[in-house]
Structure formats: C-alpha cells, structure tokens
Design an enzyme around this catalytic site. Sequence first.
Site, PDB file in Angstrom:
ATOM      1  N   GLU A 144       0.845  -1.183   0.000  1.00  0.00           N
ATOM      2  CA  GLU A 144       0.000   0.000   0.000  1.00  0.00           C
ATOM      3  C   GLU A 144       0.887   1.242   0.000  1.00  0.00           C
ATOM      4  O   GLU A 144       1.841   1.276   0.762  1.00  0.00           O
ATOM      5  CB  GLU A 144      -0.912   0.051   1.233  1.00  0.00           C
ATOM      6  N   ASN A 288      -2.416  -6.263   5.395  1.00  0.00           N
ATOM      7  CA  ASN A 288      -2.424  -7.310   4.367  1.00  0.00           C
ATOM      8  C   ASN A 288      -3.280  -8.503   4.786  1.00  0.00           C
ATOM      9  O   ASN A 288      -3.207  -8.952   5.915  1.00  0.00           O
ATOM     10  CB  ASN A 288      -0.997  -7.803   4.123  1.00  0.00           C
ATOM     11  N   GLU A 321      -5.560  -2.703  12.642  1.00  0.00           N
ATOM     12  CA  GLU A 321      -5.232  -3.548  11.484  1.00  0.00           C
ATOM     13  C   GLU A 321      -6.179  -4.744  11.408  1.00  0.00           C
ATOM     14  O   GLU A 321      -6.627  -5.123  10.326  1.00  0.00           O
ATOM     15  CB  GLU A 321      -3.777  -4.024  11.534  1.00  0.00           C
ATOM     16  N   GLU A 343      -9.966   4.100   6.095  1.00  0.00           N
ATOM     17  CA  GLU A 343      -9.154   4.574   7.227  1.00  0.00           C
ATOM     18  C   GLU A 343      -9.985   5.325   8.273  1.00  0.00           C
ATOM     19  O   GLU A 343      -9.822   5.106   9.470  1.00  0.00           O
ATOM     20  CB  GLU A 343      -7.978   5.425   6.729  1.00  0.00           C
TER      21      GLU A 343
HETATM   22  N1  TRP Z   1      -3.111   0.964   5.690  1.00  0.00           N
HETATM   23  C1  TRP Z   1      -2.153   1.216   6.750  1.00  0.00           C
HETATM   24  C2  TRP Z   1      -3.003   1.518   7.973  1.00  0.00           C
HETATM   25  O1  TRP Z   1      -3.442   0.664   8.641  1.00  0.00           O
HETATM   26  C3  TRP Z   1      -1.264   2.370   6.442  1.00  0.00           C
HETATM   27  C4  TRP Z   1       0.051   2.068   5.840  1.00  0.00           C
HETATM   28  C5  TRP Z   1       0.962   1.183   6.297  1.00  0.00           C
HETATM   29  C6  TRP Z   1       0.678   2.699   4.743  1.00  0.00           C
HETATM   30  N2  TRP Z   1       2.097   1.255   5.530  1.00  0.00           N
HETATM   31  C7  TRP Z   1       1.934   2.170   4.583  1.00  0.00           C
HETATM   32  C8  TRP Z   1       0.287   3.697   3.887  1.00  0.00           C
HETATM   33  C9  TRP Z   1       2.813   2.595   3.601  1.00  0.00           C
HETATM   34  C10 TRP Z   1       1.145   4.121   2.902  1.00  0.00           C
HETATM   35  C11 TRP Z   1       2.389   3.583   2.750  1.00  0.00           C
HETATM   36  O2  TRP Z   1      -3.366   2.609   8.235  1.00  0.00           O
HETATM   37 ZN    ZN Z   2      -5.577   1.844   8.539  1.00  0.00          ZN
END
Ligand code: TRP
Ligand code: ZN
Length: 881
Positions: A144, A288, A321, A343
């Site tokens: 991500e 993930n 998460e 989010e």
């Molecule tokens: N989706 C992740 C969260 O729980 C955020 C995230 C983790 C993320 N690593 C990242 C976003 C690297 C951008 C790049 O919020």
């Molecule tokens: Zn998140």
Amino acid sequence: MDIARTPATPDGNPHLADAPPPPTQPPVIRREDYRPFPWTVPQVRMDFRLGLAETVVRTELDVARNPQAEGTPVLRLNGDGLTPLEVLVDGEPLNSWVMEGPDLLVTLPGDAHTISIVTSIDPSANSQLMGLYASGGMLCTQCEAEGFRRITFFPDRPDVLSIYRVRMRGPQADFPVLLSNGDLVGEGTGEDGTHWAEWHDPWPKPSYLFALVAGDLVAQRDSFITMNGREVQLAIYVRPGDEGRTDHAMQSLKRSMKWDEEVFGREYDLGIFNIVAVSDFNMGAMENKGLNVFNTKYVLAEPDTATDGDYDAVEGVIAHEYFHNWSGNRVTCRDWFQLSLKEGFTVLRDQLFSQDMGSAAVKRIEDVRVLRSVQFPEDSGPLAHPIRPDSFREISNFYTATVYNKGAEVIRMMRTLAGPAAFRAGCDLYFDRHDGEAATCEDFVVAMEDGAGLDLTQFRRWYGQAGTPEVRVAVKAQANGVEVELAQATPTTPGQDAKEPVPIPLRVALHDRASGELGSETLLLLTEGEQRFTLPHAGIAPVLSINRGFSAPVVIRRALSAEDLVFLAAQDDDPFARYEAMQDLVVTHLLAAVQGDTGEQSGRAAIRQVLAAVLADEGIDDLMRGELLILPGETYLAEQLAVADPGRIHEAREALKGWLARELEAEFVALHARASGADAGFTAAAKGARKVKTQALVFLAAGNPALAARMAAAQYDAAVTMTDRQGALMVLAGLDTPERTGKLLDFYQRHRDNALVIDKWFALQAQSLHPNTLSHVQALAQHPDFTLRNPNRARSLFMAFAGNPHAFHASGGEGYRMVADTILALDPINPQTAARFVPPLGRWRRIEPVRAGLMRAELERIATAPSLSRDTFEQVSRSLG
Ligand code: TRP
Ligand code: ZN
C-alpha cells in the site's frame, strides 16, 4: 535472439514507445477522472526465487475484458523501476508489448488471455521500504498504496481484485519461515538446501493487500474460536530473542477479534491470522489479508521497556489492522481518493474499541488532543484537504490526520445522529451490500441513509469541504428559558474559497451555576449559517455546556466568564466538558499573556483554583486527573492566533506552569508521594498513579527545578517500569542539572541492545525543554547509533525535534535549517518518510514575519534541489504555493 526476452534498454529497443520526455513536474491525478479498468484479473499466480540481493519473480495473470468498462485491446500494467525479463502471452513470446515510462503495455487480440512476466529485484537496495525489501536479514513487502508495482507489472489500483496463489522458494538457512496471504497449501524441501511454500488466499483482493515475508523468525502461537465455532490459528512472528515480548499484542488481538464480533457482528474469515514485526517500516502497520505486517514499535511490549502509552498504542494498532479485515479488505476502496472509506471508519472502530477496553472518557480526551494538535493545524494550513481529496500527485502524502482522524470524526457524527443501534444497522447494510467490492465514500453514505434511516444530503459536504468549521455561541436568558444563538463559518482553504454550512451535531446541556443543578443533555443540529434554539431553563444563572463529548470536530467560540468556566471545570457531568472548560481558561489566559495583556492576574487565579480542585478531587481517578493536568500544547495555542510568535507562546506557557507549580508545590509533592505508593501493575489505578506522578514532576520542574531534579532522579532510581523511568528521564533531560548526564548515560547503557528504547533515548533529548536542545540534536545526529535509514530512528530524533517548538523555532532559524537538511538527506533514501518532515516548515504563513521568512527560505532551498522525489516535491510546492 528472442526479442521478448531482451531486457528493455533505452537504446534502440523496439519495445520502447516514443514516449515524451519525462515531465518536469509529477502529474496531478484527479478524482473526477476515475474510469473502471478495461480488464479484470480474476487469478494471479506468483513464483518467487528468494534472495536478499536478487529475487526473481514470475507472475502469471489471467486477464479478461471487463464488461463494465470501455473496451480496449491494450492492457496497461504498472511498473516502478522494473525491467521485464520475459513477457509471454498464452505461453508465447508475442512481440506485442512496449514500455511506456515505467509501465508495460501489452496489446491483446482476444477477450481472455494469460500473461506471464518475469522480473528481478534487489531487495537489499530498496531503501524506500516500498515493494519487496530486506530488513535485518529478512525479506518483507509493503504494497500500500503503490508498492506492488515495484515487485511485478500489474494493474496496481485497488479496484482490480484477484485471487492469489503464491509459491516461494529460497535457502532454508536464510529463510526458515515463508509466509504469504491466506492459507498454507503446500510446503517441502528442494535441492541445495532450499525449501518452498505455497499459499493460497481464497478472498479476491487488490494488489495493495498482497504480502510476502521470508526470514529467520519465531512465532508466538495461540488460537481463537469465532462466534460460529471456527478455530483460527494465530501467530505473531518476531526476531529470535523477541518472543517474550509479544504477549500483550496477542491478548490485544484476541480482544479485538471478540469485540468486532460483539459490537459490529464481524467474524474472521480465514483459518490463519499472522502478524509479523519488522524494525524497518514506514508507518505503524499494514493490514495485508491474513498477514498483517507491523512496525516492531506496535507489537513488542514488556513493562521494563514499554510505557503505559506504548501498551495502549500496541492495543490500538493491533485492533486497527485487525478491523481492516472487514473495513478495508472485505470491502475495499475503489480508488485512493476513497482512502477515508477504510481509514476513517477503521480509526473510529479502533477508537470505540479502546474506549471499551479502558476509560472511555480519557480515551476521548486523548483522541481530541491528537485531532487538535495535528489535524486542526493541517486543516488551517497550506496542505488542507477534504477527507475525500479531489486531486494528488503522490498518494502517500494523503495518509494524513485529516483522512484518518477527521475521517473518524465524520463517521462518529453519523453515529451520534443515528444512535448506536441504527448506526450498527447502517454498518451491517454497508458490509452486506458491498462485500467483495471496491466501494466509495458515497456508497458508505448511501448505506448509512438506507440502513440507519438518515437523510445525509447536506451531511455529504463533510466529505468535500476542507477546513475546521467555527461555531460562535451566544446565550440569552429569556422568560421561559434560554435562547442559544449559533453561527457557523468555515475558513477558506487552498482551492476552496466558498464554504457552505455543514450539519453540526452538538450535544448540549444547560446547567445552573447558582444552584449547582445540572441540566439534562439534548442534541442540537446546527444546519444553517445562523440558527436559534430555545432551551427550557428554570434556574437563575444558566451556563451552557456545549459540544459535550466533542460531538463535532469544530472550534467553539464562546464568551464564558471565568466564573462559568470554573463552574464547568469543577461541576460538569460530562468529563470532556470539564476538560474543555479547563483548557478554555488556560487558553484565554495564555493568549492574553502572549498579546501583552497585563490584566491577566484574575485569569491566573481562576486556573490555580481549578487546578487545586483537580489535585484534590477524590471523585476523579488518576488517569483522568493526569489528563486534566496537561496544559494546552504550544501548537494548539499558536493555532488560535492568525499569526503567532512561537517564542512568546513558549515563554508564556512555561511562566504559567512555573507559577502554578510554585503556588501548589506542596500539593504536587504530596500527589507525587501518594502516587509513588501504587503498585507496578496494569490496573487503571496503577497506570493513573504513574501518569500523575510524572505530571507532578513536569510542573515542579518549571517551578522548583532543584527539587524536581532530586525527585526525578529518585523516581528514576526506584523505577521498575519504563513508564516511571522514561517519565523521570524526560523531566531530567529538560533540566540543566548534574543528574541529567548521569541518568541519560545509565539509560543508554541499560537499554543499548533494544532499538525501540534507544529511539526513546533519542526522542527524549530532541523533545527536551533544555536550552541547548539544538546542539544536543546536532551531536546526536553524529552518534554511532543514529541512522536516517531506519524510519523509527530518523523520526525519533528529527520528528521529535520538529515537534519541539522552542528548539525548532530557535530565533536564528537553525532549527529550520536542520529539518530542511534532514529532508534533503533523506529524500533520496526514503522519499515517503522525507516528505513527512515538510509540514512543520509549511506552517510559515501563520508565524511572525522574521521566522516566517526563514522557514520559507528553507522550503525554497529544498524546492531548487535537483531530482526531488514526487513525495517531497508535492509537499514543498503546496507549502510554498
Ligand atoms: N493501511 C495502513 C493503515 O493501517 C497504512 C500504511 C501502512 C501505509 N504502511 C503504509 C500507507 C505505507 C502508505 C504507505 O493505516
Ligand atoms: Zn488503517
């Protein structure tokens, strides 16, 4: 020679299209330009030959024309820094592909094909920590938002959902553990000491949720029986030696799983749930599917090395998460403009969880404190954007407090409007209706309207409008009640000059100061620019308690007398309103002091009175007491002024703290003594005691430094928890006292093998009130343990410094230069992390002119640097623009 096997090189390669010269500015991506992808990718098969310096990836994609989209024979597969070593279509080396910039374009004759692509990557050279990278001898991924395209060519966008089968092979000695998403479907040994594993994830997912981990890891295992009686195998993988520090994370995970079943009716949907802790990580953690990857900071916790705050953060991030499995994974985002869909919602879910696990009132105050100190400044500065942005150049820059925390507040308001039961019905409908889909914020709002029975027509403005609304409050006593006059306005933000009124749910109560009688609570919904409400009131001295529980993310402007604020601070039945009244008293006093008002003595006296009451009140527990003892921060104070002088704010705040500490020295000393008698456990009482103990030292350090130094040194020596040890050291680090050096050295030596604690050691010194902080940080940057390559370490020194107003805003601009130098040094290593240092400098328009000029000059210096990353370019140009 087979042309399709030839790696594309810029010279004379037939696969290189006549692309235009590289743009001087990264392009702007707009929400309105969204189009469905012309192809679907139902199945993906990947095969990894793992190596730290070279990993070879073969990817097979089953693709088919998307009947929902406009047809085109061209399939665009995103890449980032990749060269295709082989491209086959239906097993044939068809000569029908070209590179266009970083992307691979394949022209396909039919409606369905299988594409096979081989790429090679060097994980050990990946310092951006996006895609597949090496961290301390292990391999892991972060996809991500757009990291998957650094592993293989793929339609790397969240609305392309596929079922993944992943096979990996590597030397067993280097990578004894091989993990990916979903279920383990096969494993075995191969030749030359290699072994392999195959994973299959039955749930269709976008590429950003792909994960692979390979390394020498040990697991702490447990299991969970779901509401329907299915057993889930849980494992937390860490470095050998860290396995004793995962207990709290595991308990937090099980509590999260149970809570999501009970409160949201959400059950886990695989037989395995794995968590891996990694020490090099750009953010907190990543959801993930079936294989969450975490920053070690949010997994490892034991009393000797983690503070109570760390424990709470681990619990909150584990929950966050895990909750993404439904809010994010089962229902994902159509495009990155919808990021707040997952989010904002997931932050609300983790906040509600943490409220239920501990003190709801304290948690709410903490969340508001974060919102005000981080999101409000963002919303009033050059980087302001709606929770659903309209455009970006680099999506990583939009993982912001606005998308996350204001996004959570917006959904919390829907919950307030609907009530918990109807809100749950709306959520159920949303999950049900969009399960397996890539959805939009609009889909969520429609589901909430249909499921909860709300009309959210006007409410939708919260998604599109940036800026924090201000609500002016006037109260007029009348014959049969009280008239409350409310007026709202949202300041202009970049690109948004005209703002419309938003619906603002305000929980209010009307108390009577004369009789002390507390009124019952009602919900007012302010929808117009100006609106009047009449509240019944029988008493003679009405006092309005408004925005109770912080029911709306707005700024309240009310002109309450000091008497009224003292009354609310001491008597209000809403804990947030009590906190708020106290904050108001202090903010009013400090703003007057900063602006040279000398008639503020009465303000001081009122604060002293309230503080004395807070110290003495046996009706509040220590966790809340500790919260009430936190004076409004300097950034929040600066935020109240159109143009602030950070030096004067710092002086005024320190002066007040010192005066209060001298006035109430005996009380603070007594509080410290009383709290020192508590045990070292994790009950609310014990945690509260630790919190007030260090708060007492913080005050005393400003009023009687010699006494505070003695007490802090004693607290340090007696400490059996990191909370006490760090609290004491934090206070000592700010004092010019002989104890300072000795205890800092002791702390370093005691914890030198624990990276997370050494991060604290750097941060404590960078956040310190010590007058020489700037030169301390300069020296620490040369310390053998310091490196910019580890994001936790880089942040521990420089983010802590940038958040330390007296040091960052040093009048000669040395602080600004240091942060700009950090950005320039870090940008080529890790652009995503580098760009996060820009916002502190971007505040220049709201700072007095001399400092503003120095800040601006540093931003300009960064802007002229050659080959800036997209990330830093975007943040710097928006900050200057
Ligand atoms: N989706 C992740 C969260 O729980 C955020 C995230 C983790 C993320 N690593 C990242 C976003 C690297 C951008 C790049 O919020
Ligand atoms: Zn998140």
